[in-house]
Design a protein around this motif. Structure first.
Motif, short mmCIF file in Angstrom:
data_model
loop_
_atom_site.label_atom_id
_atom_site.label_comp_id
_atom_site.label_asym_id
_atom_site.label_seq_id
_atom_site.Cartn_x
_atom_site.Cartn_y
_atom_site.Cartn_z
N PHE A 188 39.76 -4.65 -13.58
CA PHE A 188 39.07 -3.42 -14.14
C PHE A 188 39.56 -2.24 -13.76
O PHE A 188 38.97 -0.95 -14.20
N ALA A 189 40.51 -2.18 -12.82
CA ALA A 189 41.07 -0.85 -12.30
C ALA A 189 42.42 -0.52 -13.04
O ALA A 189 42.61 0.78 -12.93
N ILE A 190 43.05 -1.71 -13.29
CA ILE A 190 44.45 -1.65 -13.69
C ILE A 190 44.58 -2.21 -15.29
O ILE A 190 45.71 -2.52 -15.62
N ASN A 191 43.36 -2.42 -15.83
CA ASN A 191 43.61 -3.32 -16.99
C ASN A 191 44.44 -2.38 -18.23
O ASN A 191 45.01 -3.18 -18.96
N ASP A 192 44.29 -1.18 -18.41
CA ASP A 192 45.00 -0.39 -19.42
C ASP A 192 46.54 -0.55 -18.87
O ASP A 192 47.29 -0.73 -20.14
N SER A 193 46.91 -0.41 -17.67
CA SER A 193 48.24 -0.71 -17.30
C SER A 193 48.72 -2.08 -17.82
O SER A 193 49.73 -2.17 -18.39
N ILE A 194 47.97 -3.03 -17.63
CA ILE A 194 48.40 -4.39 -17.84
C ILE A 194 48.59 -4.73 -19.41
O ILE A 194 49.52 -5.11 -19.83
N LYS A 195 47.56 -3.93 -20.14
CA LYS A 195 47.62 -4.07 -21.57
C LYS A 195 49.01 -3.35 -22.13
O LYS A 195 49.75 -3.88 -23.14
N ARG A 196 49.11 -2.19 -21.61
CA ARG A 196 50.66 -1.92 -21.95
C ARG A 196 51.72 -2.33 -21.68
O ARG A 196 52.82 -2.46 -22.24
N GLU A 197 51.99 -3.02 -20.48
CA GLU A 197 52.97 -3.89 -20.08
C GLU A 197 53.09 -4.99 -21.03
O GLU A 197 54.23 -5.42 -21.43
N ILE A 198 52.00 -5.54 -21.47
CA ILE A 198 52.21 -6.87 -22.36
C ILE A 198 52.37 -6.30 -23.54
O ILE A 198 53.30 -7.09 -24.29
N LYS A 199 52.00 -5.33 -24.10
CA LYS A 199 52.25 -4.86 -25.28
C LYS A 199 53.76 -4.50 -25.34
O LYS A 199 54.55 -4.70 -26.32
N ALA A 200 54.33 -3.69 -24.37
CA ALA A 200 55.58 -3.36 -24.30
C ALA A 200 56.69 -4.57 -24.47
O ALA A 200 57.96 -4.46 -24.90
N LYS A 201 56.22 -5.80 -24.06
CA LYS A 201 57.03 -7.02 -24.13
C LYS A 201 56.71 -7.75 -25.30
O LYS A 201 57.24 -8.73 -25.68
N GLY A 202 55.93 -7.13 -26.51
CA GLY A 202 55.62 -7.66 -27.67
C GLY A 202 54.83 -8.82 -27.97
O GLY A 202 54.77 -9.18 -28.78
N TYR A 203 53.96 -9.14 -26.79
CA TYR A 203 52.92 -10.10 -27.19
C TYR A 203 52.01 -9.67 -27.92
O TYR A 203 51.41 -8.81 -27.54
N LYS A 204 51.25 -10.63 -28.73
CA LYS A 204 50.28 -10.20 -29.33
C LYS A 204 49.02 -11.27 -28.80
O LYS A 204 47.83 -11.12 -29.34
N LYS A 205 49.14 -12.32 -28.41
CA LYS A 205 48.56 -13.11 -27.61
C LYS A 205 48.40 -13.34 -26.34
O LYS A 205 49.71 -13.12 -25.66
N VAL A 206 47.39 -13.28 -25.40
CA VAL A 206 47.14 -13.49 -24.07
C VAL A 206 46.28 -14.53 -23.89
O VAL A 206 45.16 -14.66 -24.20
N GLN A 207 46.62 -15.39 -22.67
CA GLN A 207 45.63 -16.40 -22.30
C GLN A 207 45.45 -16.05 -20.61
O GLN A 207 46.35 -15.80 -20.00
N VAL A 208 44.08 -15.91 -20.28
CA VAL A 208 43.74 -16.04 -19.04
C VAL A 208 43.74 -17.06 -18.09
O VAL A 208 43.35 -18.19 -18.49
N VAL A 209 44.54 -16.91 -17.04
CA VAL A 209 44.68 -18.23 -16.17
C VAL A 209 44.08 -17.90 -14.93
O VAL A 209 44.64 -17.42 -13.92
N PRO A 210 42.82 -18.65 -14.56
CA PRO A 210 42.17 -18.20 -13.18
C PRO A 210 42.56 -19.14 -12.37
O PRO A 210 42.65 -20.56 -12.19
N LEU A 211 43.22 -18.59 -11.05
CA LEU A 211 43.49 -19.29 -9.87
C LEU A 211 42.30 -19.59 -9.12
O LEU A 211 42.25 -18.97 -8.08
N LEU A 212 41.49 -20.27 -9.70
CA LEU A 212 40.15 -20.72 -8.92
C LEU A 212 40.18 -22.16 -8.76
O LEU A 212 40.41 -22.91 -9.81
N LEU A 213 39.62 -22.56 -7.74
CA LEU A 213 39.56 -24.28 -7.50
C LEU A 213 38.50 -24.97 -8.36
O LEU A 213 38.95 -25.94 -9.02
N VAL A 214 37.36 -24.26 -8.55
CA VAL A 214 36.68 -24.63 -9.55
C VAL A 214 36.05 -23.47 -10.45
O VAL A 214 36.14 -22.55 -10.44
N SER A 215 35.77 -24.00 -11.68
CA SER A 215 35.21 -22.98 -12.79
C SER A 215 33.76 -22.73 -12.53
O SER A 215 32.91 -23.09 -13.39
#
Length: 280
Positions: A188-215
């Motif tokens: 939540f400190a860099i979310n705008d930057s992440i969105k810009r990077e993903i958009k710049a590569k042309g992706y319209k879909k994003v999946q969140v992958v949590p690197l957590l041992l349990v959900s």
């Protein structure tokens, strides 16, 4: 010495986990896998979170112990050789805390006690793990946003393993992006930057992958907040479960238990004990 007569049982394995009120069964499933691999060992599971231990007792009437309590039980039972298993993804804060407990216990226990590496400690294991995980979860037209829990202090021992994870994921696949929950580069400190990077590569879909041992709580709260925040720019989702389970988690990823079991083998070897079934 007469005190050594007390240590008349073979060997034990202690799983040192953080714990989860919601998903503690995942840790108990891991315990069963370890028992199958080491049938001559008694296997114990400890939780480090006092909050989890208290809530499980209050809400579910289930009794669990932390690592010092469990090691005291194991010592009292008279096990000669004990391996404490660090069920942590990275060798950072939680892993270092476990090492301090084990080192302290060695001062007064006459048992032969060792501790394993955390899961992503060696470059070889980490590289193979992330490569296999990325191949498992990736979709052709979808960006992957890997979420690492992170550690709040930048001088934490083992933080290099987190940095390597981020760099390797980016190197492995142009679809990969990463951030943390509460460590360096929090979402939540860099979310705008992440969105810009993903958009710049042309992706319209994003999946969140949590690197957590349990959900557990982080999955329920933080991952859905991140998913919802991404929805203003993309078609967003949380990655599907690796197994037939409801939610994605790394404890069900086969490579996780494979590394843990290999770490146990190496720790017994370091104690001068064969990983195979003991016959004495």
């Amino acid at each position: 010495m007469k005190r050594y007569r007390h240590y008349n049982r073979k060997r034990a394995i202690v799983l040192a986990c953080f714990g989860s009120v919601i998903e503690q069964q995942k840790y108990l499933d891991l315990e069963e896998k370890v028992k199958e691999e080491y049938p001559d060992c008694e296997v114990f599971t400890s939780f480090s979170s006092r909050m989890v231990i208290k809530l499980l007792k209050k809400k579910k009437k289930e009794i669990y112990k932390n690592l010092p309590q469990t090691l005291a039980d194991v010592d009292m039972l008279g096990f000669k050789h004990v391996v404490v298993v660090s069920v942590n993804i990275y060798p950072t804060d939680e892993h270092e805390f476990l090492k301090k407990i084990v080192d302290g216990f060695k001062i007064f226990s006459l048992a032969n006690i060792g501790i394993t590496n955390a899961i992503l400690t060696t470059a070889k294991d980490t590289t193979e793990y992330l490569k296999e995980l990325n191949e498992k979860v990736s979709k052709e037209d979808t960006a992957n946003l890997y979420i690492i829990h992170g550690t709040p202090k930048l001088n934490t021992i083992g933080i290099e393993s987190i940095s390597y994870t981020k760099e390797l994921l980016k190197t492995l696949d142009a679809r990969n992006f990463s951030c943390s929950l509460e460590g360096a580069f929090p979402y939540f400190a860099i979310n705008d930057s992440i969105k810009r990077e993903i958009k710049a590569k042309g992706y319209k879909k994003v999946q969140v992958v949590p690197l957590l041992l349990v959900s557990g709580n982080h999955y329920i709260k933080d991952m859905f907040e991140i998913k919802e925040d991404l929805e203003d720019c993309f078609e967003s989702s949380i990655v599907e479960s690796i197994t037939q389970g409801e939610n994605f988690n790394l404890l069900e990823f086969p490579k996780t238990s494979e590394i843990i079991i290999n770490n146990i083998k190496e720790s017994f070897k370091m104690l001068g004990i064969s990983h195979k079934t003991m016959t004495y």
